[in-house]
Design a protein around this motif. Structure first.
Motif, mmCIF file in Angstrom:
data_model
loop_
_atom_site.group_PDB
_atom_site.id
_atom_site.type_symbol
_atom_site.label_atom_id
_atom_site.label_comp_id
_atom_site.label_asym_id
_atom_site.label_seq_id
_atom_site.Cartn_x
_atom_site.Cartn_y
_atom_site.Cartn_z
ATOM 1 N N ASP A 1 -15.692 18.384 -13.221
ATOM 2 C CA ASP A 1 -16.747 17.686 -12.745
ATOM 3 C C ASP A 1 -17.565 16.712 -13.681
ATOM 4 N N ARG A 2 -17.889 17.323 -14.744
ATOM 5 C CA ARG A 2 -18.350 16.405 -15.905
ATOM 6 C C ARG A 2 -17.567 15.331 -16.274
ATOM 7 N N PHE A 3 -16.383 15.657 -16.694
ATOM 8 C CA PHE A 3 -15.296 14.873 -16.996
ATOM 9 C C PHE A 3 -15.225 13.547 -15.914
ATOM 10 N N ILE A 4 -14.932 13.762 -14.756
ATOM 11 C CA ILE A 4 -14.772 12.779 -13.559
ATOM 12 C C ILE A 4 -16.196 11.919 -13.457
ATOM 13 N N ARG A 5 -17.292 12.523 -13.677
ATOM 14 C CA ARG A 5 -18.736 11.926 -13.444
ATOM 15 C C ARG A 5 -18.682 10.775 -14.695
ATOM 16 N N LEU A 6 -18.528 11.121 -15.799
ATOM 17 C CA LEU A 6 -18.979 10.571 -17.030
ATOM 18 C C LEU A 6 -17.812 9.472 -17.459
ATOM 19 N N ASN A 7 -16.683 9.345 -16.971
ATOM 20 C CA ASN A 7 -15.658 8.694 -17.633
ATOM 21 C C ASN A 7 -15.556 7.558 -17.167
ATOM 22 N N THR A 8 -14.420 6.500 -17.643
ATOM 23 C CA THR A 8 -14.452 5.273 -17.350
ATOM 24 C C THR A 8 -13.066 4.928 -16.817
ATOM 25 N N TYR A 9 -12.890 4.097 -15.697
ATOM 26 C CA TYR A 9 -11.804 3.945 -14.726
ATOM 27 C C TYR A 9 -11.310 2.584 -14.873
ATOM 28 N N GLU A 10 -10.094 2.505 -14.781
ATOM 29 C CA GLU A 10 -9.313 1.353 -14.605
ATOM 30 C C GLU A 10 -8.755 1.037 -13.078
ATOM 31 N N ILE A 11 -9.513 0.257 -12.451
ATOM 32 C CA ILE A 11 -9.242 0.055 -10.845
ATOM 33 C C ILE A 11 -8.373 -1.235 -10.795
ATOM 34 N N SER A 12 -7.307 -1.218 -9.919
ATOM 35 C CA SER A 12 -6.623 -2.146 -9.640
ATOM 36 C C SER A 12 -6.410 -2.488 -8.258
ATOM 37 N N ILE A 13 -6.612 -3.459 -7.706
ATOM 38 C CA ILE A 13 -6.321 -4.001 -6.168
ATOM 39 C C ILE A 13 -5.381 -4.860 -6.347
ATOM 40 N N PRO A 14 -3.943 -4.758 -5.888
ATOM 41 C CA PRO A 14 -3.129 -5.575 -6.190
ATOM 42 C C PRO A 14 -3.140 -6.934 -4.999
ATOM 43 N N GLY A 15 -3.825 -6.450 -3.928
ATOM 44 C CA GLY A 15 -3.879 -7.584 -3.011
ATOM 45 C C GLY A 15 -4.707 -8.413 -3.260
ATOM 46 N N LEU A 16 -5.721 -8.233 -4.088
ATOM 47 C CA LEU A 16 -6.803 -9.298 -4.602
ATOM 48 C C LEU A 16 -6.139 -10.200 -5.628
ATOM 49 N N LYS A 17 -4.986 -9.872 -6.076
ATOM 50 C CA LYS A 17 -4.098 -10.870 -7.119
ATOM 51 C C LYS A 17 -3.084 -11.687 -6.344
ATOM 52 N N ASP A 18 -2.570 -10.724 -5.254
ATOM 53 C CA ASP A 18 -1.496 -11.392 -4.214
ATOM 54 C C ASP A 18 -1.576 -10.776 -3.101
ATOM 55 N N PRO A 19 -2.170 -11.312 -1.936
ATOM 56 C CA PRO A 19 -2.499 -11.006 -0.634
ATOM 57 C C PRO A 19 -1.580 -10.183 0.213
ATOM 58 N N PHE A 20 -0.164 -10.365 -0.258
ATOM 59 C CA PHE A 20 1.028 -9.855 0.126
ATOM 60 C C PHE A 20 1.251 -8.674 -0.138
ATOM 61 N N MET A 21 0.467 -7.916 -1.135
ATOM 62 C CA MET A 21 0.639 -6.808 -1.511
ATOM 63 C C MET A 21 -0.032 -5.540 -0.649
ATOM 64 N N ALA A 22 -0.574 -5.881 0.341
ATOM 65 C CA ALA A 22 -1.318 -4.941 1.381
ATOM 66 C C ALA A 22 -1.023 -5.650 2.867
ATOM 67 N N PRO A 23 -0.917 -4.476 3.727
ATOM 68 C CA PRO A 23 -0.909 -4.966 5.012
ATOM 69 C C PRO A 23 -2.155 -5.581 5.462
ATOM 70 N N PRO A 24 -2.053 -6.686 6.378
ATOM 71 C CA PRO A 24 -3.364 -7.477 6.869
ATOM 72 C C PRO A 24 -4.397 -6.470 7.219
ATOM 73 N N GLY A 25 -5.581 -6.685 6.798
ATOM 74 C CA GLY A 25 -6.560 -6.320 6.990
ATOM 75 C C GLY A 25 -6.882 -4.502 6.120
ATOM 76 N N LYS A 26 -5.748 -4.564 5.399
ATOM 77 C CA LYS A 26 -5.851 -3.357 4.647
ATOM 78 C C LYS A 26 -6.045 -3.510 3.254
#
Length: 612
Positions: A454-479
């Motif tokens: 619980d503590r580890f997850i709450r206080l950590n740092t995350y690298e978040i990637s959303i491939p579709g924001l770099k290439d829209p074809f990386m996700a189905p439309p609307g997803k």
């Protein structure tokens, strides 16, 4: 190396010194896995091809080849020919035809052996339910290496910029230009106003490091240039750059201490130190860690995912006549016999071997019995050195398929996002508390472990990637597909697995990660998740064969088992065995995609130089 002129000469002389039909002088130029096709047959393999030529010569008294015309384009030669045959039992005849020969790039036979179904290791993109996810690396930095390599190989790769966002709690900023360093400075001061003076000193140091990075990556890496023929590059770029490089290397080497220790000399607030250091692997060298602001500006993303880089290189190998064997795991290396053996007990002989995997694995399976005592001793010393060291940090990665359009996330952050939900920082949670937990694991209850989680997850740092924001074809439309990862301890997952509740631990981790990200930066996330899957440090160990599931090679420490000074990087590719070379993330520290590529190129160049 085969040239158009040499091919014309060789293929015109299909007879021996006695004037009898003979193809033996041509056969050494063919690949062992040659594929030969004509209008009546297909033959695979050099032995079958040799047998066919012998049948042809045995049935004829005389055989002459006339090369009417020949042309070469890239690595392909087309020949128009006339073959006059005086048969032993039948009247002579003339055959007319054309042939296509595919040459390897440097006239060498190359076999790439890959343990997985696809090449690239963690530079890979996979598909799941119509979503495209990057398995490891989220974006790439050129570092004066990747683009020059692509140029040299004639590879066209469509890429886009991959801007980065940084966030703490509800404050998020975009890193798109050099001046955004001031925004980062203001961000830190807004959370830690009592440390303003220390933050200003830190930013001054970062600016100096960025100037050093401008020098370090200021030109295309000369390893990928033809210095003999490219005189403009040599005199206008390389020679003026060298004195700056030598000066910069000295500065870099003086900043080799772990970033945690360095920050203690600058910053008194432990939470502020965590806000900076939590982005990096444990004990990352200071220069490498604080240079990341420059790297953020250098990030790019191949359209279709980072796996497109590996795919392009794989296709290039095949186009130049190389062979690739996938789903093939090497289990034995007989250094004295120049032979490797795979999991199916198939043997492959080599003249030179470049090992691009875990060095512990190499030395565990290497047989040196027939080598000289001196080489055997050096190989044993290397083996002991590598086995005494650990792989570096691993990660836990959560892949989410979300029923929410990309625009919702794009309003908050870029497609590559480093986020810390709590300014408190991990403190001793991932140091002393984790060490105590691992040491007393057998007597620690499941509930206590989950409380730590619980503590580890709450206080950590995350690298978040959303491939579709770099290439829209990386996700189905609307997803939207979302990748969330954080540094994770291999030994903890190994102990949980041994205790028999790994699947439960993974689900508990996933649930907590989704919870903290939904409660903070992406409130729309929790109710919109369609499906999820995750990779643990054990998954990465299985996929890449990396010790301790490490994703960047060796654990950082004062005495590294491999080269860690840029001016000596060319020495990193040698092994004690003269015809075995090494490359990749395990041969130099700190490692990354560019350095893995560079060491591969240096190893190949040394082999080519040795063969000339």
């Amino acid at each position: 190396m085969l040239t158009l002129e040499l091919v014309q000469e060789l293929w015109s002389q299909t007879y021996n010194t006695e004037g009898k039909p003979d193809w033996s002088h041509i056969l050494p130029y063919y690949d062992d896995h040659i594929i030969f096709r004509d209008s009546i047959q297909q033959i695979i393999g050099i032995e079958e091809f040799r047998a066919m030529t012998e049948r042809l010569t045995h049935r004829s008294n005389d055989l002459k080849m006339k090369i009417v015309s020949a042309v070469m384009a890239g690595n392909v030669i087309f020949m128009e020919w006339e073959m006059t045959i005086a048969w032993k039992k039948y009247p002579g005849s003339v055959l007319y035809g054309t042939s296509r020969l595919t040459l390897s790039r440097e006239g060498q036979k190359v076999l790439l052996v890959e343990k997985n179904r696809e090449c690239g290791g963690l530079v890979n993109t996979f598909s799941h339910n119509g979503f495209q996810f990057d398995a490891g690396v989220r974006a790439l930095e050129d570092a004066g290496i990747i683009f020059p390599m692509l140029k040299e190989l004639g590879i066209s790769l469509e890429v886009v910029k991959s801007p980065v966002s940084l966030g703490i709690e509800n404050e998020i900023l975009s890193i798109e230009k050099l001046e955004d360093l001031e925004k980062y400075q203001e961000l830190l001061i807004s959370f830690f106003p009592e440390s303003e003076a220390e933050i200003n000193v830190l930013i001054t140091v970062v600016r100096k490091i960025m100037k050093h990075m401008d020098v370090l990556y200021g030109i295309e890496n000369p390893v990928f240039k033809d210095l003999k023929n490219d005189r403009a590059f040599l005199f206008r770029k390389l020679l003026p750059w060298l004195p700056k490089f030598i000066f910069t290397v000295g500065k870099i080497n003086r900043m080799n201490m772990p970033v945690e220790e360095y920050l203690e000399t600058l910053i008194s607030n432990p939470s502020l130190r965590d806000m900076i250091a939590q982005h990096f692997f444990k004990k990352t060298p200071t220069f490498f860690a604080l240079s990341y602001f420059s790297l953020y500006l250098d990030y790019f993303y191949p359209k279709g995912g980072v796996g497109k880089l590996s795919e392009a290189l794989q296709n290039n190998i095949l186009e130049w006549g190389g062979e690739i064997k996938t789903e093939t795991k090497i289990t034995e290396v007989y250094a004295d016999r120049n032979t490797v053996v795979d999991h199916n007990n198939l043997s492959y002989r080599y003249e030179y071997l470049i090992w691009a995997g875990d060095l512990k694995t190499l030395y565990k399976m290497m047989h040196t019995d027939g080598l000289s005592p001196e080489i055997k001793l050096k190989a044993e010393e290397s083996k002991n050195k590598y086995l005494a060291n650990r792989g570096g940090d691993s990660v836990f990665t959560l892949f989410l398929e979300v029923d929410e359009p990309l625009e919702s996330f794009g309003k908050i952050a870029h497609g590559h996002f480093f986020y810390t939900p709590n300014r408190e920082g991990l403190g001793e949670t991932h140091r002393k508390e984790l060490e105590d937990l691992l040491r007393n694991f057998d007597t620690t209850g499941k509930e206590q472990i989950l409380e730590w989680l619980d503590r580890f997850i709450r206080l950590n740092t995350y690298e978040i990637s959303i491939p579709g924001l770099k290439d829209p074809f990386m996700a189905p439309p609307g997803k939207s597909g979302i990748i969330i990862s954080f540094l994770a301890e291999y030994d903890l997952f190994k102990k949980v697995q041994k205790a028999g509740w790994l699947d439960d631990f993974i689900r508990e981790t996933e649930t907590r990660v989704i919870g903290i990200i939904s409660q903070t930066v992406f409130p729309m996330l929790k109710e919109k998740i369609m499906d999820r899957l995750s990779f643990t440090p054990l998954s990465y160990e299985n996929r890449t064969g990396s010790s301790e599931g490490a994703i960047v090679g060796w654990e950082f420490q004062k005495s590294m088992p491999v080269s860690n000074k840029i001016q000596y990087s060319d020495r990193s590719v040698y092994t004690p065995v003269p015809n075995i070379y090494q490359a990749g993330q395990w041969v130099y520290s700190p490692a990354g995609v560019p350095m893995s590529i560079l060491t591969g190129k240096m190893a190949a160049d040394k082999i080519m130089k040795k063969r000339k």
